[in-house]
Design a protein around this motif. Structure first.
Motif, PDB file in Angstrom:
ATOM      1  N   SER A 152       0.832  -1.204   0.000  1.00  0.00           N
ATOM      2  CA  SER A 152       0.000   0.000   0.000  1.00  0.00           C
ATOM      3  C   SER A 152       0.868   1.257   0.000  1.00  0.00           C
ATOM      4  O   SER A 152       0.621   2.207  -0.749  1.00  0.00           O
ATOM      5  CB  SER A 152      -0.921  -0.009   1.216  1.00  0.00           C
ATOM      6  OG  SER A 152      -1.686   1.153   1.259  1.00  0.00           O
ATOM      7  N   PHE A 153       1.894   1.263   0.832  1.00  0.00           N
ATOM      8  CA  PHE A 153       2.805   2.406   0.890  1.00  0.00           C
ATOM      9  C   PHE A 153       3.534   2.593  -0.441  1.00  0.00           C
ATOM     10  O   PHE A 153       3.627   3.706  -0.963  1.00  0.00           O
ATOM     11  CB  PHE A 153       3.815   2.217   2.026  1.00  0.00           C
ATOM     12  CG  PHE A 153       4.874   3.263   2.046  1.00  0.00           C
ATOM     13  CD1 PHE A 153       4.595   4.545   2.487  1.00  0.00           C
ATOM     14  CD2 PHE A 153       6.156   2.980   1.599  1.00  0.00           C
ATOM     15  CE1 PHE A 153       5.578   5.523   2.493  1.00  0.00           C
ATOM     16  CE2 PHE A 153       7.137   3.948   1.599  1.00  0.00           C
ATOM     17  CZ  PHE A 153       6.845   5.222   2.051  1.00  0.00           C
TER      18      PHE A 153
ATOM     19  N   ARG B 109       2.646   1.592  -3.443  1.00  0.00           N
ATOM     20  CA  ARG B 109       1.708   2.064  -4.478  1.00  0.00           C
ATOM     21  C   ARG B 109       1.476   3.562  -4.359  1.00  0.00           C
ATOM     22  O   ARG B 109       1.385   4.263  -5.358  1.00  0.00           O
ATOM     23  CB  ARG B 109       0.379   1.325  -4.376  1.00  0.00           C
ATOM     24  CG  ARG B 109       0.429  -0.038  -4.973  1.00  0.00           C
ATOM     25  CD  ARG B 109      -0.927  -0.666  -5.012  1.00  0.00           C
ATOM     26  NE  ARG B 109      -0.821  -1.987  -5.599  1.00  0.00           N
ATOM     27  CZ  ARG B 109      -1.827  -2.783  -5.788  1.00  0.00           C
ATOM     28  NH1 ARG B 109      -3.038  -2.416  -5.443  1.00  0.00           N
ATOM     29  NH2 ARG B 109      -1.637  -3.967  -6.327  1.00  0.00           N
ATOM     30  N   GLN B 110       1.388   4.047  -3.138  1.00  0.00           N
ATOM     31  CA  GLN B 110       1.198   5.478  -2.926  1.00  0.00           C
ATOM     32  C   GLN B 110       2.420   6.258  -3.406  1.00  0.00           C
ATOM     33  O   GLN B 110       2.291   7.280  -4.077  1.00  0.00           O
ATOM     34  CB  GLN B 110       0.938   5.759  -1.451  1.00  0.00           C
ATOM     35  CG  GLN B 110       0.592   7.192  -1.153  1.00  0.00           C
ATOM     36  CD  GLN B 110       0.230   7.406   0.303  1.00  0.00           C
ATOM     37  OE1 GLN B 110       0.338   6.508   1.127  1.00  0.00           O
ATOM     38  NE2 GLN B 110      -0.194   8.604   0.619  1.00  0.00           N
ATOM     39  N   VAL B 111       3.601   5.778  -3.092  1.00  0.00           N
ATOM     40  CA  VAL B 111       4.831   6.433  -3.551  1.00  0.00           C
ATOM     41  C   VAL B 111       4.871   6.458  -5.075  1.00  0.00           C
ATOM     42  O   VAL B 111       5.150   7.490  -5.681  1.00  0.00           O
ATOM     43  CB  VAL B 111       6.084   5.726  -2.981  1.00  0.00           C
ATOM     44  CG1 VAL B 111       7.352   6.195  -3.691  1.00  0.00           C
ATOM     45  CG2 VAL B 111       6.192   5.950  -1.485  1.00  0.00           C
ATOM     46  N   ASN B 112       4.577   5.328  -5.704  1.00  0.00           N
ATOM     47  CA  ASN B 112       4.600   5.255  -7.167  1.00  0.00           C
ATOM     48  C   ASN B 112       3.546   6.177  -7.778  1.00  0.00           C
ATOM     49  O   ASN B 112       3.790   6.804  -8.807  1.00  0.00           O
ATOM     50  CB  ASN B 112       4.389   3.825  -7.648  1.00  0.00           C
ATOM     51  CG  ASN B 112       5.613   2.947  -7.454  1.00  0.00           C
ATOM     52  OD1 ASN B 112       6.732   3.424  -7.264  1.00  0.00           O
ATOM     53  ND2 ASN B 112       5.409   1.649  -7.485  1.00  0.00           N
ATOM     54  N   ALA B 113       2.382   6.281  -7.156  1.00  0.00           N
ATOM     55  CA  ALA B 113       1.281   7.079  -7.703  1.00  0.00           C
ATOM     56  C   ALA B 113       1.501   8.580  -7.533  1.00  0.00           C
ATOM     57  O   ALA B 113       0.989   9.371  -8.332  1.00  0.00           O
ATOM     58  CB  ALA B 113      -0.031   6.681  -7.040  1.00  0.00           C
ATOM     59  N   GLU B 114       2.238   8.982  -6.530  1.00  0.00           N
ATOM     60  CA  GLU B 114       2.405  10.409  -6.249  1.00  0.00           C
ATOM     61  C   GLU B 114       3.464  11.074  -7.112  1.00  0.00           C
ATOM     62  O   GLU B 114       3.717  12.267  -6.964  1.00  0.00           O
ATOM     63  CB  GLU B 114       2.694  10.628  -4.769  1.00  0.00           C
ATOM     64  CG  GLU B 114       1.481  10.350  -3.913  1.00  0.00           C
ATOM     65  CD  GLU B 114       1.708  10.627  -2.451  1.00  0.00           C
ATOM     66  OE1 GLU B 114       2.791  11.139  -2.086  1.00  0.00           O
ATOM     67  OE2 GLU B 114       0.799  10.331  -1.666  1.00  0.00           O
TER      68      GLU B 114
END
Length: 82
Positions: free
Chosen positions: A18-19, A21-26
């Motif tokens: 989850s973390f 994915r957030q890094v990749n998405a931001e």
């Protein structure tokens, strides 16, 4: 005990995913790639041994645990997007 070990492994892997994915998405200039890791000892099973050191999509898709009492984990290779 087996259920507890397996579910702790699952929760840990999902939290990390989850973390990441957030890094990749931001779009912070970093890309993370999941890499399967085993203990590389005589207790590594035939399911996990061939996955060791391989990135997600190269012989595996789902995060650990791959089976009950799985001892594997994921390391993430972080690459700067230049």
């Amino acid at each position: 005990e087996s259920v507890a070990i397996t579910e702790i492994t699952r929760a840990s892997a999902k939290g990390e995913e989850s973390f990441i994915r957030q890094v990749n998405a931001e779009n912070v200039g970093l890309t993370a790639t999941a890499v399967w890791q085993t203990n590389r000892d005589d207790r590594v099973c035939p399911i996990c041994a061939p996955r060791n050191g391989k990135k997600q999509g190269d012989g595996w898709e789902e995060l650990p645990p791959a089976h009950t009492r799985c001892r594997c984990w994921i390391n993430y290779r972080i690459k700067r997007n230049d």
